[in-house]
Scaffold this active site. Structure first.
Site, mmCIF file in Angstrom:
data_model
loop_
_atom_site.group_PDB
_atom_site.id
_atom_site.type_symbol
_atom_site.label_atom_id
_atom_site.label_comp_id
_atom_site.label_asym_id
_atom_site.label_seq_id
_atom_site.Cartn_x
_atom_site.Cartn_y
_atom_site.Cartn_z
ATOM 1 N N ASP A 34 0.851 -1.189 0.000
ATOM 2 C CA ASP A 34 0.000 0.000 0.000
ATOM 3 C C ASP A 34 0.889 1.242 0.000
ATOM 4 O O ASP A 34 2.042 1.189 0.441
ATOM 5 C CB ASP A 34 -0.880 0.033 1.257
ATOM 6 N N ASP A 326 -4.429 -3.538 5.302
ATOM 7 C CA ASP A 326 -4.856 -3.096 6.637
ATOM 8 C C ASP A 326 -6.363 -3.184 6.863
ATOM 9 O O ASP A 326 -6.823 -3.111 7.985
ATOM 10 C CB ASP A 326 -4.388 -1.663 6.906
ATOM 11 N N ASP A 330 -9.072 -6.456 2.680
ATOM 12 C CA ASP A 330 -7.745 -6.898 2.219
ATOM 13 C C ASP A 330 -7.452 -8.342 2.602
ATOM 14 O O ASP A 330 -6.471 -8.927 2.124
ATOM 15 C CB ASP A 330 -6.638 -6.000 2.808
ATOM 16 N N ASN A 420 27.189 -36.022 19.551
ATOM 17 C CA ASN A 420 25.912 -35.440 19.132
ATOM 18 C C ASN A 420 25.446 -34.294 20.029
ATOM 19 O O ASN A 420 24.885 -33.315 19.551
ATOM 20 C CB ASN A 420 24.832 -36.530 19.083
ATOM 21 N N ASP A 424 28.578 -31.537 18.330
ATOM 22 C CA ASP A 424 27.687 -31.187 17.221
ATOM 23 C C ASP A 424 26.739 -30.051 17.601
ATOM 24 O O ASP A 424 26.588 -29.084 16.863
ATOM 25 C CB ASP A 424 26.836 -32.398 16.800
#
Length: 483
Positions: A34, A326, A330, A420, A424
């Site tokens: 807009d 808005d 819309d 892990n 990691d």
């Protein structure tokens, strides 16, 4: 990482309502926005008026001007904003920025809305409608009824059969219409938003108050031109958009000339050929519009229904589209877009409810900042996926090849757990908040169907994972021999 990205965006006034939208933002190719309040400041100020067949700058308007009374009646009475006195010297206007600008202007020239409204109370009304682009009130003027209408000049002039000049009501003719159109164009070319004002006196109200029964056979009273200056930061945001391969598209209900002037000032377009009006859009079939949509970057005099067509046309061209909105009307366009962007300040609850993202400051530059953050997040996701999968592939290959080779278990369960959780996990989180690359907003947008393993990521994972696994086995076998 997505959650961390949401926190970052919130600090930049972009409130993410749906987590997957963070990633989608990074691939945005079209931003349909807009104009009022998003590209501009939404601080309207009256600059010029056209009445009594003459164009006058606002600083030259006086209460003593002949024939200005009716003009000011329409300006203040066909208006839903409120004028509130804070103290003897200060007033406050509450309402829509366009309407408050009109009331402020009238007050500055000696026309107090509250006083006029007491003398001429409203008895009925036809609220503003985005389809007909008009608003009408019916007021009691000294025992008689007066219809007061304001709206889009090109629409309102067509409903006028007379014009007020030198205090006399005369039949409107081509000469007057041309004068009105010339003044309208002159104001619109200066990026002024122009409204037309009209009225008529009636003996009694019709049984049904409709546009057809009330908003016809009007007397043209004048035009008012207001400036809503562009936001200072938007011009830079538009430049960044284009540099990043993102196309900004401006959608407004304003006159074509006003939209063109603002769009040129923001460098959204270079010439008028890139502007399409709602009426012209109605003449194009959906199939033809899909092929032509790339020609236009500005849409003027559009209704909410046109927004849906624009979004669908871009999506059929396989583009990722963000759409701002808005109003209640819309909502369909916001739902249709890949990224629906609601307005946090001026937006209705309906528009916010269907949006993927809400702008806390209603600023176009915030959308661009959110797109940048989306790209950063996507990059960081790729980084830690590369890291994690490479490490895990190395583990799998180590265990698999060791089993085939008849080695004893090279990694104990506690070691795998350690890899892990610690070696990691923590680096992966660190990669997830890695600073952006220098070219993050200069590279083109990625395609929405692009795999996260594209651009050589899969080969990098395979190469590095294999290298990690082989190196681990080499060290393990060497250690076994030495022991």
């Amino acid at each position: 990482v997505l959650a961390l990205g949401v926190q970052k965006m919130a600090k930049r006034n972009a409130i993410i309502r749906k987590l997957p939208a963070v990633e989608t933002l990074g691939s945005t190719e079209i931003i349909c926005s807009d104009k009022t309040g998003t590209l501009t400041q939404n601080k309207m100020t009256v600059k010029q008026i056209f009445f009594d067949n003459r164009l006058v700058d606002e600083n030259k308007v006086s209460k003593d001007d002949k024939n200005i009374d009716v003009f000011m009646q329409v300006l203040t009475l066909c208006n839903d904003s409120k004028l509130k006195r804070v103290d003897d010297e200060k007033i406050q206007t509450i309402g829509d920025p366009t309407e408050t600008a009109l009331v402020d202007f009238a007050y500055a020239k000696g026309f107090d809305k509250n006083d006029i409204e007491k003398a001429m109370p409203r008895v009925n009304e036809l609220p503003f409608d985005s389809d007909r682009k008009l608003m009408t009130t019916i007021n009691n003027v000294k025992g008689n009824l007066r219809v007061l209408t304001k709206g889009a000049p090109d629409i309102l002039v067509e409903r006028c059969s007379k014009v007020l000049i030198n205090g006399k009501v005369e039949p409107i003719n081509e000469k007057y219409v041309k004068e009105i159109q010339t003044s309208n164009t002159a104001m619109a070319s200066k990026a002024l938003r122009v409204l037309a004002l009209a009225y008529k006196d009636v003996e009694a109200l019709p049984q049904t108050i409709t546009s057809e029964t009330v908003e016809t056979d009007l007397v043209f009273a004048g035009l008012v031109g207001m400036i809503d200056p562009p936001r200072e930061e938007v011009k830079e945001a538009v430049r960044v958009c284009k540099q990043a391969g993102i196309r900004p598209v401006m959608i407004t209900g304003d006159h074509k000339d006003t939209a063109t002037a603002i769009a040129k000032e923001l460098n959204i377009i270079q010439d008028e050929s890139e502007v399409l009006t709602g009426n012209d859009l109605d003449k194009i079939s959906d199939e033809d519009f899909v092929n032509q949509v790339s020609k236009y970057s500005v849409y003027a005099r559009v209704s909410p229904e046109h927004k849906v067509r624009i979004v669908k046309a871009w999506k059929k061209n396989n583009k990722v589209v963000a759409m701002t909105g808005d109003g209640v009307n819309d909502a369909p366009a916001l739902k249709t877009a890949d990224i629906g962007v609601g307005m946090g300040i001026t937006g209705t609850e309906v528009s916010k409810g269907v949006s993927d993202m809400v702008l806390a400051d209603d600023n176009f530059a915030t959308i661009v900042a959110a797109v940048e953050e989306g790209r950063i997040i996507y990059d960081n996701i790729r980084k830690f996926i590369r890291y994690l999968l490479s490490c895990n592939l190395g583990e799998v290959l180590t265990m698999f090849i060791a089993s085939l080779a008849g080695f004893s278990t090279p990694l104990l369960p506690i070691q795998i757990l350690w890899v892990n959780l610690v070696t990691d996990g923590l680096p992966a989180i660190a990669l997830g908040v890695d600073p952006p690359e220098d070219d993050i907003m200069t590279r083109p947008s990625r395609h929405k169907d692009e795999s996260i393993f594209s651009h050589g990521l899969s080969s990098k994972i395979l190469l590095r994972g294999t290298l990690i696994g082989l190196c681990t086995l080499l060290i393990f076998s060497t250690t076994l021999k030495l022991s």
